[in-house]
Design a protein around this motif. Structure first.
Motif, PDB file in Angstrom:
ATOM      1  N   ASN A 171     -18.126 -28.720  18.604  1.00 49.31           N
ATOM      2  CA  ASN A 171     -17.112 -27.866  17.988  1.00 49.31           C
ATOM      3  C   ASN A 171     -17.162 -28.037  16.458  1.00 49.31           C
ATOM      4  N   TYR A 220     -13.840 -21.430  13.420  1.00 46.72           N
ATOM      5  CA  TYR A 220     -13.216 -21.409  12.096  1.00 46.72           C
ATOM      6  C   TYR A 220     -12.663 -20.029  11.784  1.00 46.72           C
ATOM      7  N   TYR A 223     -18.456 -26.170  10.971  1.00 45.95           N
ATOM      8  CA  TYR A 223     -19.092 -26.319   9.655  1.00 45.95           C
ATOM      9  C   TYR A 223     -20.086 -25.179   9.391  1.00 45.95           C
ATOM     10  N   GLU A 258     -19.980 -22.244  10.584  1.00 48.54           N
ATOM     11  CA  GLU A 258     -19.196 -21.035  10.352  1.00 48.54           C
ATOM     12  C   GLU A 258     -18.656 -20.998   8.914  1.00 48.54           C
ATOM     13  N   MET A 259     -18.131 -22.175   8.522  1.00 51.62           N
ATOM     14  CA  MET A 259     -17.567 -22.242   7.169  1.00 51.62           C
ATOM     15  C   MET A 259     -18.653 -21.990   6.129  1.00 51.62           C
ATOM     16  N   ILE A 267     -10.678 -31.249   9.484  1.00 54.10           N
ATOM     17  CA  ILE A 267     -11.182 -30.658   8.231  1.00 54.10           C
ATOM     18  C   ILE A 267     -11.393 -29.153   8.404  1.00 54.10           C
ATOM     19  N   ILE A 268     -12.036 -28.785   9.541  1.00 51.75           N
ATOM     20  CA  ILE A 268     -12.322 -27.360   9.791  1.00 51.75           C
ATOM     21  C   ILE A 268     -11.021 -26.569   9.951  1.00 51.75           C
ATOM     22  N   ASP A 310     -13.529 -34.315  11.811  1.00 53.91           N
ATOM     23  CA  ASP A 310     -14.245 -33.079  11.482  1.00 53.91           C
ATOM     24  C   ASP A 310     -13.446 -31.850  11.876  1.00 53.91           C
ATOM     25  N   LEU A 311     -12.853 -31.915  13.118  1.00 56.98           N
ATOM     26  CA  LEU A 311     -12.077 -30.754  13.554  1.00 56.98           C
ATOM     27  C   LEU A 311     -10.874 -30.541  12.643  1.00 56.98           C
ATOM     28  N   ASP A 313      -9.427 -35.781  15.632  1.00 60.03           N
ATOM     29  CA  ASP A 313     -10.843 -35.768  15.236  1.00 60.03           C
ATOM     30  C   ASP A 313     -10.959 -35.342  13.766  1.00 60.03           C
ATOM     31  N   PRO A 358     -13.937 -25.042  22.374  1.00 62.49           N
ATOM     32  CA  PRO A 358     -14.163 -25.032  20.923  1.00 62.49           C
ATOM     33  C   PRO A 358     -13.438 -23.868  20.221  1.00 62.49           C
ATOM     34  N   ILE A 359     -12.850 -24.216  19.069  1.00 64.50           N
ATOM     35  CA  ILE A 359     -12.115 -23.206  18.301  1.00 64.50           C
ATOM     36  C   ILE A 359     -12.942 -22.852  17.065  1.00 64.50           C
TER      37      ILE A 359
END
Lengths: 567, 124
Positions: free
Chosen positions: A355, B106, A360, A362-363, B16-17, B13-14, B11, B103-104
């Motif tokens: 995920n 961005y 990342y 995508e961003m 941050i996103i 990283d998640l 999490d 998963p979501i």
């Protein structure tokens, strides 16, 4: 022993005749009775003669003759008795009758014998019929008749003088013969019946003995088998009480056999503090033996047991009890649990970083980190596509694990079929168009607007099938149809114009980790889990899935579901 | 003042996103990484939007959700549940404002929260 009994015993011993033939014995006893009476008469004759002579009633001239004849009678009786007892009854009886006949000749004057004492000659044939049997009646009648004729001649009368008497005696002899013969016949019949009964008793006894032996051998063999197998076995009778257990069972549930025998399953399981759900499983299993095709798992203390049950039938197929078989499943259950936990954790741990990668990329693609050029956009799109693919595999693996662990449940509710078909179309129309394929969705109008089912699971099944169809089709179309089959079933079919599946690959298609053609694994990607999950889901919802395919023409996957409506 | 959004996600990283997506939608973002801190922060903060992960250390997502529901100050706060468990998601479809299954993406989260921001601005 009182006096009467003693007398009876003595009499019995006196009358006893040694012969195996019951008829002879009967006759011998009668002969002995007559001889006994004769003996008593002779003894009393001797005593009377002596007494009468002493008191002077009898002259000394007459006394010796009477005394001697009485003594002779007694002596004769003893001789015949001994013959009867130790030699032959026939000889003894014949002798007795002949001597009686001889005595009769001198019982009176010849004239009186033809006259007033004529009745005496009726006795020989009667005696003969009683003492020697019916066959001797007529010979002695003839003998007596000859004797009469001789006496008649001696008396100076014509030989035919006693003819009427002889004819009368013939009638008596005939009646005597008839009764004697009837008696013999009846006794023969009775003995026949007795012999048959004896034979029957012998046969029955033998059969019973054989059956008992056979049963003992079989029971012994059965017990030996039971004792030697590793699975725990309990046999219950029709009242649900344990009548047999084997050593493996007592070890398995750590309970001595004496505590199990005579108890019901409910009593055994409650004494082991089994929880309610496990007790219910057990009682259900035993109340419907053989109904559950697969064995059930129960938690028994620290152990996991796999239990199955079956009916016990006798040779005539009637129910005589239930047998329950317990297998120690603790280790397997632990391995299974560890495998599922492991896969669950792995899948979750895989999904989170995937995920993140997706996010990342995508961003980056969206320009969050600054202006991006077209090849950078393309590359990040590739990263995203591959991550999605990996996520799909992880999801499949997770689904498969959950399904194997029995953790997937079906949640039935009322839903609109049109919504389901439209959702699937909306989700997959874009990927189909990107591959240059036409996705056609059709809903049969005869189907009810709302039906009962698990729309989430149905959507998962349809998405999987349509995704597959798109994956393996290069040109043409993918057609999704929902339609009514009959009042109780509806179907979903997904038809593509793709590669098709070779016939020999079809049977293995729905197995996990397999694909129709190993060549297209590389080409289209995937882990071969999709169809296995689809099949498991369909079966969980009481449906069926099948496939028809022709290489280079296309495939049709058909799902048949039970049709349940609100009304 | 900018609308406040709390990202409650363990999490790194998640979060941050998610934070990036929500920030790009126009919110002021605050990241919270565990249940206990979230519980404390929710007592004083007055967020307009909460992105709530259901699988958190110390205090669980459902407990935090109940706390938010019971707090009258936050009755206008929009709650977006972010979970990997589809069944958990199903259970909250009627209770929460939005449910997103991981998963979501961005873009998905950025567009959704941007729409929410616009709606709230339209209301003024």
């Amino acid at each position: 022993m009182n006096l009467y009994q003693q007398l009876r015993a003595i009499t019995e011993r006196f009358l006893e005749v040694s012969t195996s033939d019951p008829d002879d014995a009967r006759r011998g006893r009668i002969t002995n009775i007559i001889l006994g009476v004769l003996g008593l008469i002779s003894v009393s004759g001797v005593i009377t003669t002596v007494l009468l002579t002493i008191i002077g009633v009898l002259s000394l001239n007459d006394a010796p003759a009477i005394f001697l004849s009485s003594l002779a009678t007694g002596f004769g009786a003893v001789i015949i008795y001994l013959i009867n007892r130790y030699r032959s009854g026939v000889i003894a009886s014949t002798l007795l009758i002949l001597l009686t006949m001889a005595a009769m000749s001198f019982a009176d004057t010849p004239e009186n014998l033809i006259g007033r004492s004529l009745f005496l000659f009726i006795f020989p044939p009667i005696f003969a019929s009683v003492l020697l049997g019916s066959r001797a009646t007529f010979p002695f009648f003839i003998l007596a008749s000859i004797q009469l004729v001789i006496i008649s001649v001696v008396a100076g009368l014509p030989p035919y003088e006693p003819i009427f008497a002889i004819l009368t005696f013939l009638l008596v002899a005939f009646i005597s013969w008839l009764s004697s013969r009837g008696l013999e016949q009846a006794l023969t019949d009775l003995r026949g019946i007795n012999a048959n009964l004896d034979q029957l008793v012998v046969e029955r006894t033998q059969a019973l003995a054989e059956a008992l032996t056979r049963e003992r051998i079989e029971a012994g063999r059965g017990q030996a088998i039971l004792n030697s197998i590793a699975d725990g076995v309990i046999v219950f009778d029709l009242n649900g009480r344990a009548i047999q257990v084997n050593p493996s069972l007592t070890q398995l549930i750590e309970t001595p056999a004496v505590d199990i025998l005579g108890s019901t399953m409910a009593q055994i399981s409650s004494s082991q503090a089994l929880n309610a759900a496990n007790q219910k499983t057990l009682s259900g299993l035993l109340s419907e033996p053989g109904e559950q095709l697969t064995s059930q798992r129960i938690e028994w203390g620290r152990k996991t047991l796999s239990v199955s049950s079956a009916q016990v039938l006798d040779s005539e197929n009637s129910l005589i009890g239930t047998v329950a078989v317990f297998r120690d499943y603790t280790q397997e259950a632990e391995v299974e649990r560890m495998k599922n936990t492991f896969l669950g954790i792995v899948s979750h741990e895989l999904r989170t970083p995937l995920n993140a990668i997706l996010g990342y990329a995508e961003m980056f693609k969206e320009g969050v980190y600054g202006i991006v050029n077209s090849s950078q956009i393309k590359s990040s799109a590739r990263i995203m596509a591959n991550t999605q693919r990996l996520l799909g595999i992880v999801n499949d693996l997770l689904d498969h694990t959950r399904m194997e662990a029995g953790k997937v449940t079906i949640q039935m509710r009322s839903f609109r079929l049109r919504e389901l078909v439209e959702n699937v179309d909306a989700l997959l129309d874009k990927p189909a168009r990107e591959k240059g394929l036409k996705l056609i969705s059709e809903l049969d109008n005869t189907l009810p607007e709302t039906i009962i089912g698990d729309p989430a699971r149905l959507q998962q099944v349809m998405v999987n099938l349509v995704n597959n169809a798109i994956k393996y089709t290069d040109k043409g179309s993918v057609r999704v149809q929902a339609y009514e089959i009959d009042k109780r079933h509806w179907g979903i079919s997904v038809t593509d114009t793709g590669h098709g599946i070779p016939q020999e690959k079809i049977p293995a298609m729905f197995e996990a980790f397999r694909q129709g053609d190993s060549g297209s694994t590389r080409e289209a990607g995937g882990f071969g889990l999709g169809l296995a999950i689809v099949k498991q889901l369909v079966e969980l919802m009481d449906g069926e899935i099948s496939v028809e395919s022709q290489v280079d023409v296309g495939s049709t996957f058909t799902v048949i579901m039970p049709l349940i409506t609100d009304s | 003042m900018d609308d406040l959004a709390l990202i409650i996600e363990d999490d790194e990283d998640l979060s941050i996103i998610f934070a990036e997506a929500v920030r790009n939608a126009g919110y002021q973002v605050e990241m919270i990484r565990d249940g206990q801190s979230a519980q404390k922060r929710l007592k004083e903060a007055n967020p307009d939007l909460i992105i709530l992960d259901m699988h958190l250390p110390h205090v669980s997502g459902p407990d935090l959700f109940n706390q938010i529901q019971e707090d009258k100050r936050m009755k206008d706060c929009i709650v977006v549940i972010a979970t990997a468990d589809a069944r958990m998601g199903d259970a909250y479809t009627t209770k929460a404002d939005f449910v997103l299954i991981k998963p979501i993406s961005y873009v998905q989260l950025r567009d959704l929260t941007a729409r929410l921001k616009n709606n709230s601005e339209d209301a003024y």
